[in-house]
Write an enzyme that holds these catalytic residues in place. Structure first.
Site, PDB file in Angstrom:
ATOM      1  N   ASP A  52       0.871  -1.360   0.068  1.00 35.72           N
ATOM      2  CA  ASP A  52      -0.006  -0.098  -0.062  1.00 35.72           C
ATOM      3  C   ASP A  52       0.988   1.315  -0.360  1.00 35.72           C
ATOM      4  OD1 ASP A  52      -3.187   1.025   0.624  1.00 35.72           O
ATOM      5  OD2 ASP A  52      -1.236   2.260   2.150  1.00 35.72           O
ATOM      6  N   TYR A  57       2.621  10.084  -0.921  1.00 35.15           N
ATOM      7  CA  TYR A  57       4.168   9.488   0.247  1.00 35.15           C
ATOM      8  C   TYR A  57       5.147   9.506  -0.576  1.00 35.15           C
ATOM      9  CZ  TYR A  57       0.667   6.574   3.015  1.00 35.15           C
ATOM     10  OH  TYR A  57      -0.626   6.525   3.184  1.00 35.15           O
ATOM     11  N   LYS A  82      -3.225   6.044  -3.867  1.00 35.73           N
ATOM     12  CA  LYS A  82      -3.914   7.079  -3.776  1.00 35.73           C
ATOM     13  C   LYS A  82      -4.103   8.129  -4.498  1.00 35.73           C
ATOM     14  CE  LYS A  82      -3.884   4.679   1.022  1.00 35.73           C
ATOM     15  NZ  LYS A  82      -1.733   4.042   1.284  1.00 35.73           N
ATOM     16  N   HIS A 115      -7.738   9.592  -1.822  1.00 35.51           N
ATOM     17  CA  HIS A 115      -7.382   9.392  -0.560  1.00 35.51           C
ATOM     18  C   HIS A 115      -8.046  10.225   0.965  1.00 35.51           C
ATOM     19  CE1 HIS A 115      -2.555   9.004   1.300  1.00 35.51           C
ATOM     20  NE2 HIS A 115      -3.535   9.016   2.173  1.00 35.51           N
TER      21      HIS A 115
HETATM   22  P1  NAD Z   1       1.187   1.192  12.328  1.00 39.02           P
HETATM   23  O1  NAD Z   1       0.438   1.187  13.022  1.00 39.02           O
HETATM   24  O2  NAD Z   1       0.782   0.330  11.029  1.00 39.02           O
HETATM   25  O3  NAD Z   1       2.446   1.881  12.886  1.00 39.02           O
HETATM   26  C1  NAD Z   1       3.705   1.589  12.492  1.00 39.02           C
HETATM   27  C2  NAD Z   1       4.750   1.946  13.612  1.00 39.02           C
HETATM   28  O4  NAD Z   1       4.418   1.086  14.246  1.00 39.02           O
HETATM   29  C3  NAD Z   1       6.407   1.833  13.039  1.00 39.02           C
HETATM   30  O5  NAD Z   1       6.515   3.043  12.243  1.00 39.02           O
HETATM   31  C4  NAD Z   1       7.071   1.733  14.306  1.00 39.02           C
HETATM   32  O6  NAD Z   1       7.541   2.836  15.058  1.00 39.02           O
HETATM   33  C5  NAD Z   1       5.753   0.766  15.344  1.00 39.02           C
HETATM   34  N1  NAD Z   1       5.687  -0.571  14.719  1.00 39.02           N
HETATM   35  C6  NAD Z   1       5.556  -1.408  13.961  1.00 39.02           C
HETATM   36  N2  NAD Z   1       5.876  -2.768  13.817  1.00 39.02           N
HETATM   37  C7  NAD Z   1       6.003  -3.037  15.516  1.00 39.02           C
HETATM   38  C8  NAD Z   1       6.373  -4.149  16.297  1.00 39.02           C
HETATM   39  N3  NAD Z   1       6.582  -5.475  15.591  1.00 39.02           N
HETATM   40  N4  NAD Z   1       6.724  -3.695  17.432  1.00 39.02           N
HETATM   41  C9  NAD Z   1       7.161  -2.692  18.121  1.00 39.02           C
HETATM   42  N5  NAD Z   1       6.809  -1.653  16.872  1.00 39.02           N
HETATM   43  C10 NAD Z   1       6.598  -2.081  15.706  1.00 39.02           C
HETATM   44  O7  NAD Z   1       1.235   2.835  11.309  1.00 39.02           O
HETATM   45  P2  NAD Z   1       0.735   3.785   9.819  1.00 39.02           P
HETATM   46  O8  NAD Z   1       2.352   3.146   9.078  1.00 39.02           O
HETATM   47  O9  NAD Z   1       0.623   5.062  10.132  1.00 39.02           O
HETATM   48  O10 NAD Z   1       0.087   2.887   9.045  1.00 39.02           O
HETATM   49  C11 NAD Z   1       0.099   1.622   8.351  1.00 39.02           C
HETATM   50  C12 NAD Z   1       0.454   2.251   6.893  1.00 39.02           C
HETATM   51  O11 NAD Z   1      -1.109   2.609   6.969  1.00 39.02           O
HETATM   52  C13 NAD Z   1       0.620   3.004   6.385  1.00 39.02           C
HETATM   53  O12 NAD Z   1       2.183   2.840   6.121  1.00 39.02           O
HETATM   54  C14 NAD Z   1       0.164   3.492   5.336  1.00 39.02           C
HETATM   55  O13 NAD Z   1       0.737   2.395   4.070  1.00 39.02           O
HETATM   56  C15 NAD Z   1      -1.271   3.421   5.175  1.00 39.02           C
HETATM   57  N6  NAD Z   1      -1.674   4.702   5.463  1.00 39.02           N
HETATM   58  C16 NAD Z   1      -2.584   5.754   5.387  1.00 39.02           C
HETATM   59  C17 NAD Z   1      -3.696   6.574   5.802  1.00 39.02           C
HETATM   60  C18 NAD Z   1      -4.981   7.047   5.168  1.00 39.02           C
HETATM   61  O14 NAD Z   1      -4.582   8.419   5.115  1.00 39.02           O
HETATM   62  N7  NAD Z   1      -5.399   6.407   4.290  1.00 39.02           N
HETATM   63  C19 NAD Z   1      -2.980   7.345   6.598  1.00 39.02           C
HETATM   64  C20 NAD Z   1      -1.904   6.642   7.468  1.00 39.02           C
HETATM   65  C21 NAD Z   1      -1.206   5.372   6.684  1.00 39.02           C
END
Ligand code: NAD
Length: 285
Positions: A52, A57, A82, A115
């Site tokens: 994704d 990004y 997106k 988005h």
């Molecule tokens: P997430 O909830 O996936 O958290 C990621 C963070 O959690 C990492 O940077 C790290 O700090 C921590 N983490 C991950 N795995 C871990 C583990 N096993 N142990 C300990 N800590 C850990 O947050 P995200 O990146 O904001 O969301 C995931 C995906 O969702 C994004 O990469 C993106 O593709 C999507 N997203 C979309 C939107 C949207 O508006 N559509 C907005 C935000 C994110």
């Protein structure tokens, strides 16, 4: 069935258009452009088959290159990107789609999402009409939205006659989105959870720690399992190889109804990201 790596048992979700999406994928928000090739390659090596990204990004090029150079047939990797807010509108959506596909170096997308609705600009219906044309041309398999409210979803459905396949929304134990998930279920819209780990903030919670201890898994694995058992599509992100692997190793255990309820009880209605009803970043004129 495509999207299955040899080692994984990732279930597929059947979308309302008949296409299937892996229930667990990998998100690349905030992965720097110079790192994303390696990060996505690592995720693919670990067995992830769904990636994704988003135009905003700034990492579509490296993401696409990793997907292409990994060497699997195109139809074994599910690719989502997106449409950014500033590109909403019929013609500008068509142009933005071409640009994203160009940067990815692919000839079709599995899933394209609006988005954010940016309702005040009133262009999301026109953007979705452009999505419908691209889908009819076979250049997008499935069309969906992200951060859409019930009101915005209703407008798309009424004015285009098509129900988005997916709504990708902020969703984690502290912000469980019960009302929106019920609306999705009633309308055959798949729920995809962004920031599924609350960007890491939910991992220190005592209730999560207690469940993790009981099932002898990590807090991140327990939360991903909670999403999977709720039926969400889930796309956790990490740039650390061991965590990328840990977040994928979630198919050898199950949470009991009591453990699910203990995690669901953390819902406080506290979002991390912007409010989709008022978010207008990128809005021009
Ligand atoms: P997430 O909830 O996936 O958290 C990621 C963070 O959690 C990492 O940077 C790290 O700090 C921590 N983490 C991950 N795995 C871990 C583990 N096993 N142990 C300990 N800590 C850990 O947050 P995200 O990146 O904001 O969301 C995931 C995906 O969702 C994004 O990469 C993106 O593709 C999507 N997203 C979309 C939107 C949207 O508006 N559509 C907005 C935000 C994110």
């Amino acid at each position: 069935m495509t999207f299955k790596s040899e080692t994984s048992a990732v279930p597929s979700i059947v979308l309302n258009d008949g296409n299937v999406i892996p229930q667990l994928g990998f998100g690349v928000f905030q992965v720097p452009a110079e790192d994303v090739f390696q990060t996505v390659t690592t995720a693919l090596e670990m067995g992830y088959r769904s990636i994704d990204t988003a135009a905003i990004y700034g990492n579509e090029e490296g993401t696409g290159r990793a997907i292409r150079e990994f060497g699997l047939p195109r139809d074994e990797i599910y690719v989502t990107t997106k449409l950014w807010n500033s590109d909403q509108g019929y013609d500008s959506t068509l142009r933005a789609f071409d640009a994203s596909l160009d940067r990815l170096g692919l000839d079709y997308l599995d899933l394209y999402l609006i988005h954010w609705p940016v309702a005040v600009a009133d262009r999301f219906v026109d953007s979705f009409r452009a999505f419908q044309v691209l889908k009819s041309q076979g250049r997008i398999k499935s069309i969906g939205v992200s951060n859409f409210t019930i009101a915005a979803l209703q407008r798309i459905i009424t004015e285009t006659g098509e129900i988005p396949a997916v709504n990708q929304i902020e969703l984690h134990p502290r912000f469980a989105q019960e009302e929106l998930r019920e609306f999705h279920a009633a309308n055959a819209i798949a729920t995809e959870a962004w920031s599924p780990l609350g960007q890491g903030t939910v991992l220190d919670d005592n209730a999560v720690a207690a469940v993790a201890a009981a099932v002898e898994r990590t807090p991140a694995q327990v939360i991903i399992r909670w999403h999977l058992q709720l039926g969400n599509i889930v796309i956790p992100k990490s740039v650390t190889a061991s965590r990328i692997a840990e977040n994928f190793d979630v198919f050898g255990f199950e949470l009991t109804p009591e453990q699910m309820a203990a995690i669901s009880a953390l819902d406080s209605g506290a979002r991390i990201g912007p409010d989709p009803a008022t978010f207008t970043a990128g809005l021009v004129n």
